[in-house]
Design a protein around this motif. Structure first.
Motif, mmCIF file in Angstrom:
data_model
loop_
_atom_site.group_PDB
_atom_site.id
_atom_site.type_symbol
_atom_site.label_atom_id
_atom_site.label_comp_id
_atom_site.label_asym_id
_atom_site.label_seq_id
_atom_site.Cartn_x
_atom_site.Cartn_y
_atom_site.Cartn_z
ATOM 1 N N ALA A 94 0.831 -1.201 0.000
ATOM 2 C CA ALA A 94 0.000 0.000 0.000
ATOM 3 C C ALA A 94 0.865 1.250 0.000
ATOM 4 N N ALA A 95 1.904 1.245 0.837
ATOM 5 C CA ALA A 95 2.816 2.386 0.849
ATOM 6 C C ALA A 95 3.590 2.483 -0.458
ATOM 7 N N ILE A 117 8.481 1.253 8.745
ATOM 8 C CA ILE A 117 9.315 0.534 7.783
ATOM 9 C C ILE A 117 8.721 0.639 6.381
ATOM 10 N N ALA A 118 7.406 0.488 6.262
ATOM 11 C CA ALA A 118 6.746 0.550 4.957
ATOM 12 C C ALA A 118 6.963 1.903 4.302
ATOM 13 N N LEU A 183 -6.491 5.861 2.865
ATOM 14 C CA LEU A 183 -6.646 5.436 4.255
ATOM 15 C C LEU A 183 -6.580 3.921 4.298
ATOM 16 N N VAL A 184 -5.599 3.386 5.031
ATOM 17 C CA VAL A 184 -5.447 1.945 5.198
ATOM 18 C C VAL A 184 -5.879 1.588 6.610
ATOM 19 N N VAL A 185 -6.972 0.838 6.719
ATOM 20 C CA VAL A 185 -7.478 0.404 8.021
ATOM 21 C C VAL A 185 -6.992 -1.025 8.248
ATOM 22 N N ASP A 186 -6.070 -1.162 9.163
ATOM 23 C CA ASP A 186 -5.435 -2.442 9.481
ATOM 24 C C ASP A 186 -6.249 -3.124 10.573
ATOM 25 N N GLN A 187 -7.017 -4.138 10.172
ATOM 26 C CA GLN A 187 -7.926 -4.821 11.099
ATOM 27 C C GLN A 187 -7.399 -6.199 11.515
ATOM 28 N N ALA A 188 -6.113 -6.275 11.824
ATOM 29 C CA ALA A 188 -5.519 -7.564 12.174
ATOM 30 C C ALA A 188 -6.195 -8.223 13.364
ATOM 31 N N VAL A 211 -10.069 3.918 0.350
ATOM 32 C CA VAL A 211 -9.992 3.145 1.594
ATOM 33 C C VAL A 211 -9.616 1.704 1.277
ATOM 34 N N LEU A 212 -8.583 1.236 1.949
ATOM 35 C CA LEU A 212 -8.144 -0.149 1.841
ATOM 36 C C LEU A 212 -8.189 -0.752 3.243
ATOM 37 N N VAL A 213 -8.785 -1.936 3.379
ATOM 38 C CA VAL A 213 -8.827 -2.647 4.654
ATOM 39 C C VAL A 213 -7.972 -3.898 4.542
ATOM 40 N N THR A 214 -7.131 -4.138 5.538
ATOM 41 C CA THR A 214 -6.317 -5.353 5.565
ATOM 42 C C THR A 214 -6.695 -6.206 6.766
#
Length: 365
Positions: A94-95, A117-118, A183-188, A211-214
């Motif tokens: 994504a980055a 890091i990304a 906007l990256v929503v990291d839903q780990a 919007v991207l969800v992971t």
């Protein structure tokens, strides 16, 4: 001497440090440092791992069956899903896909270490917004947006603090961002939320172009060793990630195991409930030591960040917990030298760690 030289932005990267599983003397410890599921994984996933093993054959490069199952479970068009080598790969992509030299990647202080890091690995500048008592502050994030901002990362629930941003605040964050900012929503850790509880990330990803969800199979599904993640967003976002991901990035065994794990709703519910109970009991044990300067940051994930703000230091507690046979996560590199992130394990494990901390504070029993 002439030799190849790294790019200057790579030189600024501090390699990711995984959770330890051994003591300073090399002794094996019970690993409560990497947020792994103490119940293991679904029996159905184990059975899938044991079948159709053909290591000489490449895996399906598109993970079509897994994407179809994910789409069915979450009511998402599979064409809007991309799978990765854990969600880590997708966060980095994504980055890489939307930022570069001269751009900024924004996230809250005390966020997942991979975001920094990304940003750096693609030449962008990482920018940390101030937190609000270890939680994401939407106003601070929005105030930090500049004309150079290209990507905003939001971990929800957040790692390593465990804090959670409700649906209304996530929507407010998105509404305040320019349309050309991803906007990256990291839903780990999303599956650890109560059933019906939702930060609205998937809905935003379905309705908006930025919007991207992971998500990942490494946490509640107990498949960290197989490295399987997925992301969803608008078709043009998925297209970018597909252009630059590894061509065979998810193993055949990983695809089978994840597909089987998705269908085992009973295992998911059992893992969530066990975590809820033990997390609550452990947080209460820490709060009972508040007079000694210990504090548990309210967590919605499968770990608790314990802050040591009194006479007992995090370093002292880390050593004592190690002597008792447990590895937990000390995070001075993330600005938390006074904190230990402790994965929620079994009842016995959490009771033993709580007993160590009580003993350090001079409490009997």
């Amino acid at each position: 001497m002439t030799r190849p030289r790294m790019k200057p932005w790579i030189e600024g990267i501090h390699a990711y440090v995984p959770g330890k599983s051994t003591g300073t003397d090399g002794r094996a410890l019970v690993k409560l440092s990497a947020n792994e599921n103490p119940l293991g994984c679904s029996d159905a996933a184990l059975a899938a791992l044991a079948t159709d093993h053909a290591p000489a054959a490449y895996p399906d490069p598109d993970a079509a069956a897994l994407r179809a199952a994910l789409g069915q479970q979450h009511a998402i068009d599979p064409a809007r899903i991309v799978c990765g080598t854990g969600s880590d790969e997708l966060l980095n992509l994504a980055a890489q896909g939307f930022a570069g030299p001269g751009d900024e990647v924004l996230f809250s202080r005390f966020s997942f270490a991979v975001y920094d890091i990304a940003a750096r690995r693609c030449g962008a500048t990482p920018v940390e917004a101030p937190d609000s008592d270890y939680a994401t502050d939407v106003d601070a994030l929005l105030a930090a947006v500049t004309e150079r901002t290209r990507v905003v990362f939001l971990a929800n629930p957040n790692n390593p603090t465990g804090t959670y941003l409700p649906r209304e605040e996530v929507a407010r964050l998105h509404a305040g961002l320019p349309g050309d900012v991803l906007l990256v929503v990291d839903q780990a850790y999303a599956e650890y939320l109560e059933p019906g509880e939702d930060d609205g990330g998937l809905d935003l990803a379905a309705r908006h172009d930025n919007v991207l969800v992971t998500r990942t199979f490494s946490k509640i599904y107990g498949l960290a060793g197989e490295r399987i993640g997925w992301a969803t967003g608008a078709p043009h976002l998925v297209d970018v990630l597909n252009r630059i991901r590894g061509p065979f990035n998810v193993t055949a065994s990983g695809q089978r195991a994840a597909h089987a794990a998705l269908a085992d709703h009973a295992f998911l519910a059992r893992s969530r409930e066990a975590n809820r109970i033990e997390r609550g009991r452990f947080a209460e044990a820490i709060e009972a030591l508040g007079n000694y300067g210990l504090r548990a940051v309210p967590s919605r994930a499968n770990f608790v960040l314990v802050l040591f703000e009194g006479a007992v230091s995090a370093e002292t507690a880390l050593a004592a917990i190690g002597e008792a046979g447990y590895a937990v996560r000390h995070l001075p590199g993330q600005g938390l030298p006074h904190g230990l992130r402790i994965t929620i394990g079994t009842a016995k494990q959490m009771d033993e760690i709580a007993a160590v901390l009580r003993a350090l504070c001079g409490e009997a029993g």
